[in-house]
Design a protein around this motif. Structure first.
Motif, PDB file in Angstrom:
ATOM      1  N   ASN A 112       0.820  -1.214   0.000  1.00  0.00           N
ATOM      2  CA  ASN A 112       0.000   0.000   0.000  1.00  0.00           C
ATOM      3  C   ASN A 112       0.857   1.269   0.000  1.00  0.00           C
ATOM      4  O   ASN A 112       0.591   2.199   0.745  1.00  0.00           O
ATOM      5  CB  ASN A 112      -0.936  -0.010   1.213  1.00  0.00           C
ATOM      6  CG  ASN A 112      -1.862  -1.203   1.197  1.00  0.00           C
ATOM      7  OD1 ASN A 112      -2.414  -1.548   0.169  1.00  0.00           O
ATOM      8  ND2 ASN A 112      -2.006  -1.842   2.335  1.00  0.00           N
ATOM      9  N   THR A 113       1.869   1.289  -0.837  1.00  0.00           N
ATOM     10  CA  THR A 113       2.751   2.449  -0.946  1.00  0.00           C
ATOM     11  C   THR A 113       2.345   3.275  -2.167  1.00  0.00           C
ATOM     12  O   THR A 113       1.580   2.801  -3.003  1.00  0.00           O
ATOM     13  CB  THR A 113       4.216   1.989  -1.105  1.00  0.00           C
ATOM     14  OG1 THR A 113       4.316   1.173  -2.269  1.00  0.00           O
ATOM     15  CG2 THR A 113       4.696   1.226   0.113  1.00  0.00           C
ATOM     16  N   PRO A 114       2.869   4.493  -2.288  1.00  0.00           N
ATOM     17  CA  PRO A 114       2.602   5.270  -3.507  1.00  0.00           C
ATOM     18  C   PRO A 114       3.060   4.510  -4.753  1.00  0.00           C
ATOM     19  O   PRO A 114       3.948   3.658  -4.691  1.00  0.00           O
ATOM     20  CB  PRO A 114       3.423   6.544  -3.303  1.00  0.00           C
ATOM     21  CG  PRO A 114       3.583   6.661  -1.834  1.00  0.00           C
ATOM     22  CD  PRO A 114       3.644   5.252  -1.318  1.00  0.00           C
ATOM     23  N   GLU A 166       4.946   5.060  -7.357  1.00  0.00           N
ATOM     24  CA  GLU A 166       6.358   5.025  -7.738  1.00  0.00           C
ATOM     25  C   GLU A 166       7.141   4.046  -6.872  1.00  0.00           C
ATOM     26  O   GLU A 166       7.977   3.293  -7.361  1.00  0.00           O
ATOM     27  CB  GLU A 166       7.004   6.417  -7.611  1.00  0.00           C
ATOM     28  CG  GLU A 166       6.292   7.533  -8.329  1.00  0.00           C
ATOM     29  CD  GLU A 166       5.115   8.098  -7.545  1.00  0.00           C
ATOM     30  OE1 GLU A 166       5.162   8.159  -6.301  1.00  0.00           O
ATOM     31  OE2 GLU A 166       4.126   8.456  -8.195  1.00  0.00           O
ATOM     32  N   ILE A 167       6.873   4.064  -5.571  1.00  0.00           N
ATOM     33  CA  ILE A 167       7.579   3.177  -4.649  1.00  0.00           C
ATOM     34  C   ILE A 167       7.126   1.737  -4.865  1.00  0.00           C
ATOM     35  O   ILE A 167       7.935   0.813  -4.846  1.00  0.00           O
ATOM     36  CB  ILE A 167       7.364   3.620  -3.188  1.00  0.00           C
ATOM     37  CG1 ILE A 167       8.006   4.995  -2.991  1.00  0.00           C
ATOM     38  CG2 ILE A 167       7.943   2.607  -2.213  1.00  0.00           C
ATOM     39  CD1 ILE A 167       7.703   5.657  -1.685  1.00  0.00           C
ATOM     40  N   LYS A 168       5.843   1.553  -5.110  1.00  0.00           N
ATOM     41  CA  LYS A 168       5.304   0.216  -5.363  1.00  0.00           C
ATOM     42  C   LYS A 168       5.975  -0.400  -6.589  1.00  0.00           C
ATOM     43  O   LYS A 168       6.367  -1.563  -6.586  1.00  0.00           O
ATOM     44  CB  LYS A 168       3.795   0.300  -5.563  1.00  0.00           C
ATOM     45  CG  LYS A 168       3.106  -1.027  -5.646  1.00  0.00           C
ATOM     46  CD  LYS A 168       1.608  -0.813  -5.718  1.00  0.00           C
ATOM     47  CE  LYS A 168       0.843  -2.071  -5.497  1.00  0.00           C
ATOM     48  NZ  LYS A 168      -0.601  -1.854  -5.428  1.00  0.00           N
ATOM     49  N   LYS A 169       6.145   0.401  -7.643  1.00  0.00           N
ATOM     50  CA  LYS A 169       6.802  -0.088  -8.854  1.00  0.00           C
ATOM     51  C   LYS A 169       8.259  -0.428  -8.578  1.00  0.00           C
ATOM     52  O   LYS A 169       8.755  -1.468  -9.025  1.00  0.00           O
ATOM     53  CB  LYS A 169       6.703   0.940  -9.978  1.00  0.00           C
ATOM     54  CG  LYS A 169       7.342   0.448 -11.267  1.00  0.00           C
ATOM     55  CD  LYS A 169       7.201   1.416 -12.387  1.00  0.00           C
ATOM     56  CE  LYS A 169       7.824   0.985 -13.689  1.00  0.00           C
ATOM     57  NZ  LYS A 169       8.780  -0.081 -13.693  1.00  0.00           N
ATOM     58  N   LYS A 227       9.410   3.349   6.948  1.00  0.00           N
ATOM     59  CA  LYS A 227       8.134   3.969   6.557  1.00  0.00           C
ATOM     60  C   LYS A 227       7.482   3.236   5.386  1.00  0.00           C
ATOM     61  O   LYS A 227       6.268   3.233   5.256  1.00  0.00           O
ATOM     62  CB  LYS A 227       8.290   5.462   6.275  1.00  0.00           C
ATOM     63  CG  LYS A 227       8.997   5.817   5.013  1.00  0.00           C
ATOM     64  CD  LYS A 227       9.002   7.329   4.851  1.00  0.00           C
ATOM     65  CE  LYS A 227       9.430   7.717   3.460  1.00  0.00           C
ATOM     66  NZ  LYS A 227       9.322   9.139   3.225  1.00  0.00           N
ATOM     67  N   ASP A 228       8.292   2.578   4.543  1.00  0.00           N
ATOM     68  CA  ASP A 228       7.735   1.759   3.468  1.00  0.00           C
ATOM     69  C   ASP A 228       7.273   0.407   4.012  1.00  0.00           C
ATOM     70  O   ASP A 228       6.237  -0.109   3.608  1.00  0.00           O
ATOM     71  CB  ASP A 228       8.753   1.558   2.346  1.00  0.00           C
ATOM     72  CG  ASP A 228       9.091   2.859   1.640  1.00  0.00           C
ATOM     73  OD1 ASP A 228       8.225   3.766   1.610  1.00  0.00           O
ATOM     74  OD2 ASP A 228      10.209   2.982   1.123  1.00  0.00           O
ATOM     75  N   ILE A 236       3.431  -2.355   4.044  1.00  0.00           N
ATOM     76  CA  ILE A 236       3.424  -3.656   3.373  1.00  0.00           C
ATOM     77  C   ILE A 236       2.767  -4.675   4.291  1.00  0.00           C
ATOM     78  O   ILE A 236       3.292  -5.003   5.367  1.00  0.00           O
ATOM     79  CB  ILE A 236       4.858  -4.084   3.009  1.00  0.00           C
ATOM     80  CG1 ILE A 236       5.463  -3.058   2.050  1.00  0.00           C
ATOM     81  CG2 ILE A 236       4.852  -5.480   2.399  1.00  0.00           C
ATOM     82  CD1 ILE A 236       6.927  -3.278   1.748  1.00  0.00           C
ATOM     83  N   LEU A 237       1.625  -5.171   3.883  1.00  0.00           N
ATOM     84  CA  LEU A 237       0.848  -6.123   4.671  1.00  0.00           C
ATOM     85  C   LEU A 237       1.350  -7.533   4.370  1.00  0.00           C
ATOM     86  O   LEU A 237       1.524  -7.904   3.196  1.00  0.00           O
ATOM     87  CB  LEU A 237      -0.627  -6.004   4.298  1.00  0.00           C
ATOM     88  CG  LEU A 237      -1.646  -6.719   5.160  1.00  0.00           C
ATOM     89  CD1 LEU A 237      -1.600  -6.206   6.593  1.00  0.00           C
ATOM     90  CD2 LEU A 237      -3.037  -6.542   4.580  1.00  0.00           C
TER      91      LEU A 237
END
Length: 74
Positions: free
Chosen positions: A18-20, A22-25, A64-65, A69-70
């Protein structure tokens, strides 16, 4: 349960990131995506960053990332 709450040595599976966007990619490019099995190796001083082992290599991510992350225990 979130990745940042997992104790050292515990193996988990990622169920949601559940990150933004850009970070998820970026995390997906590094192999950290839904269904990936991850082992928490250690926490740096002050718990940031967190070192993980996944897909045959070690990865350090910011706390923070990891808070977004679940995961579920295997």
């Amino acid at each position: 349960m979130y990745l940042c709450d997992i104790p050292v040595g515990q193996r988990v599976k990622v169920v949601a990131v559940n990150t933004p966007k850009e970070i998820k990619k970026r995390l997906a490019d590094l192999g950290l995506c839904i269904g990936t099995e991850v082992t928490v190796i250690r926490f740096a001083p002050f718990n940031d960053p967190i070192e993980l082992y996944l897909r045959g290599f070690y990865l350090g991510i910011r706390r923070k990332d990891a808070e977004k992350i679940l995961v579920e225990k295997i």
